[in-house]
Design a protein around this motif. Structure first.
Motif, PDB file in Angstrom:
ATOM      1  N   VAL A 134       0.852  -1.186   0.000  1.00  0.00           N
ATOM      2  CA  VAL A 134       0.000   0.000   0.000  1.00  0.00           C
ATOM      3  C   VAL A 134       0.889   1.239   0.000  1.00  0.00           C
ATOM      4  CG1 VAL A 134      -0.289  -0.173   2.527  1.00  0.00           C
ATOM      5  CG2 VAL A 134      -1.955   1.159   1.162  1.00  0.00           C
ATOM      6  N   PRO A 135       1.498   1.568  -1.146  1.00  0.00           N
ATOM      7  CA  PRO A 135       2.471   2.662  -1.200  1.00  0.00           C
ATOM      8  C   PRO A 135       1.932   4.011  -0.750  1.00  0.00           C
ATOM      9  CG  PRO A 135       2.486   1.383  -3.236  1.00  0.00           C
ATOM     10  CD  PRO A 135       1.325   0.899  -2.436  1.00  0.00           C
ATOM     11  N   ALA A 136       0.625   4.237  -0.874  1.00  0.00           N
ATOM     12  CA  ALA A 136       0.067   5.516  -0.449  1.00  0.00           C
ATOM     13  C   ALA A 136       0.260   5.746   1.046  1.00  0.00           C
ATOM     14  CB  ALA A 136      -1.418   5.582  -0.796  1.00  0.00           C
ATOM     15  N   ARG A 137       0.373   4.665   1.816  1.00  0.00           N
ATOM     16  CA  ARG A 137       0.587   4.777   3.255  1.00  0.00           C
ATOM     17  C   ARG A 137       2.042   4.564   3.644  1.00  0.00           C
ATOM     18  NH1 ARG A 137      -3.772   4.995   6.626  1.00  0.00           N
ATOM     19  NH2 ARG A 137      -5.827   4.599   5.717  1.00  0.00           N
ATOM     20  N   THR A 138       2.721   3.642   2.973  1.00  0.00           N
ATOM     21  CA  THR A 138       4.069   3.265   3.403  1.00  0.00           C
ATOM     22  C   THR A 138       5.170   4.039   2.692  1.00  0.00           C
ATOM     23  OG1 THR A 138       4.278   1.529   1.731  1.00  0.00           O
ATOM     24  CG2 THR A 138       3.282   0.913   3.846  1.00  0.00           C
ATOM     25  N   VAL A 139       4.855   4.658   1.549  1.00  0.00           N
ATOM     26  CA  VAL A 139       5.807   5.278   0.628  1.00  0.00           C
ATOM     27  C   VAL A 139       6.577   4.196  -0.139  1.00  0.00           C
ATOM     28  CG1 VAL A 139       7.729   6.889   0.313  1.00  0.00           C
ATOM     29  CG2 VAL A 139       6.020   7.340   2.086  1.00  0.00           C
ATOM     30  N   THR A 140       7.016   3.155   0.544  1.00  0.00           N
ATOM     31  CA  THR A 140       7.732   2.054  -0.098  1.00  0.00           C
ATOM     32  C   THR A 140       6.794   1.237  -0.977  1.00  0.00           C
ATOM     33  OG1 THR A 140       9.116   1.926   1.867  1.00  0.00           O
ATOM     34  CG2 THR A 140       9.217   0.064   0.359  1.00  0.00           C
TER      35      THR A 140
END
Length: 291
Positions: A134-140
């Motif tokens: 979930v890149p929107a939350r983790t950035v990664t």
């Protein structure tokens, strides 16, 4: 392989503490309404504001209340590999069927670090792992190539994909194999996700509309795409409304509308849904014929 409608369960709080009685009732309702598995201590469950002891207790209560009727996929993610491993070991001891492990957040590891994180977890505990992207939350983010490397490990069985990039489903299927379990992390994209090879959704909306979400997933699995589209249209405003304000505020508000007495309290820094979001939720519940 996990499939179907799998709610990412909210965690009810009362007077600042985990409301075990309300949670047990929520688990029973979800199972009775057709949910195929349960995810405690995910993002929607406000795991970020739980102590380690609370986190493990919520997982244990979920497993106990489910009583083998459906499998429990325990949220076990952390940006600290050793903390995630500890959660996995305790979830396994409690009887969870698998772990949902989010990519390490804030640290921003490179792809080799992402691989090493999950490889260490798979080596340290034989509880099956679903990668949560979930890149929107983790950035990664995790690349398809890195995911394919992980899919070759015996303990990595699938992914909850909340990237919003539907093309990933096909790319991951080709690289990881048809048996690699792909679950959508976005309710609003679940129809397209399933059409491209997905097998279900770890769902926010299923907290509120478990029967409709289960019926939708069943229609997809049975290639009844016309029925699935009709259910998608019925649910679509609710998918949007539950994110009209910071989640899970709108979801807890919706549960309060449908199940009077359900605790709507959130833990800071999360705050209750604002007036505009509440209006959107009310309209969406009416559109879905839930009120």
């Amino acid at each position: 392989m996990f499939s179907g409608s799998i709610p990412a369960l909210v965690t009810p709080f009362r007077d600042g503490a985990f409301d075990e009685e309300a949670f047990r009732a929520h688990v029973d309702w979800q199972i009775a309404e057709g949910s195929s598995a349960l995810v405690p201590c995910g993002t929607t469950g406000e795991s970020a504001t739980m102590s380690i002891e609370e986190h493990d207790r919520v997982v244990a209560v979920c497993v106990e209340q489910a009583g083998g009727r459906v499998p429990v996929i325990a949220g076990c993610g952390s940006n600290d590999t050793q903390v995630a491993l500890g959660h996995m070991k305790r979830a396994q001891a409690a009887g969870a069927a698998a772990a949902l492990v989010v990519l390490p957040y804030y640290n921003r590891p490179n792809q080799e670090g992402v691989y090493a994180h999950f490889a260490a977890l798979a080596e340290g505990c034989d509880l099956p792992i679903l990668v949560y992207n979930v890149p929107a939350r983790t950035v990664t983010d995790i690349s398809v190539a890195t995911l394919a490397r992980l899919a070759a490990l015996p303990g990595i069985i699938g992914i909850k994909d909340a990237t919003g990039a539907l093309a990933r489903v096909a790319a991951q299927r080709l690289e990881c194999g048809a048996d690699f379990c792909q679950l959508s992390g976005n309710d609003d994209l679940a129809l397209g996700f399933n059409a491209m090879g997905g097998v279900g959704c770890i769902s926010v909306t299923a907290n509120v509309a478990p029967r409709l979400c289960a019926d939708f997933q069943a229609a997809c699995a049975e290639d009844r795409w016309g029925d699935a589209l009709a259910l998608q249209d019925r649910l679509f405003p609710l998918h949007a409304a539950l994110f009209a304000d910071a989640s899970p505020g709108p979801t807890k508000y919706a549960l309060g509308r449908l199940r009077p007495g359900f605790p709507q309290a959130l833990r800071l820094p999360m705050t209750p849904a604002g007036a505009a979001a509440r209006t959107a939720v009310d309209a969406a519940l009416a559109h879905a014929l839930l009120i």
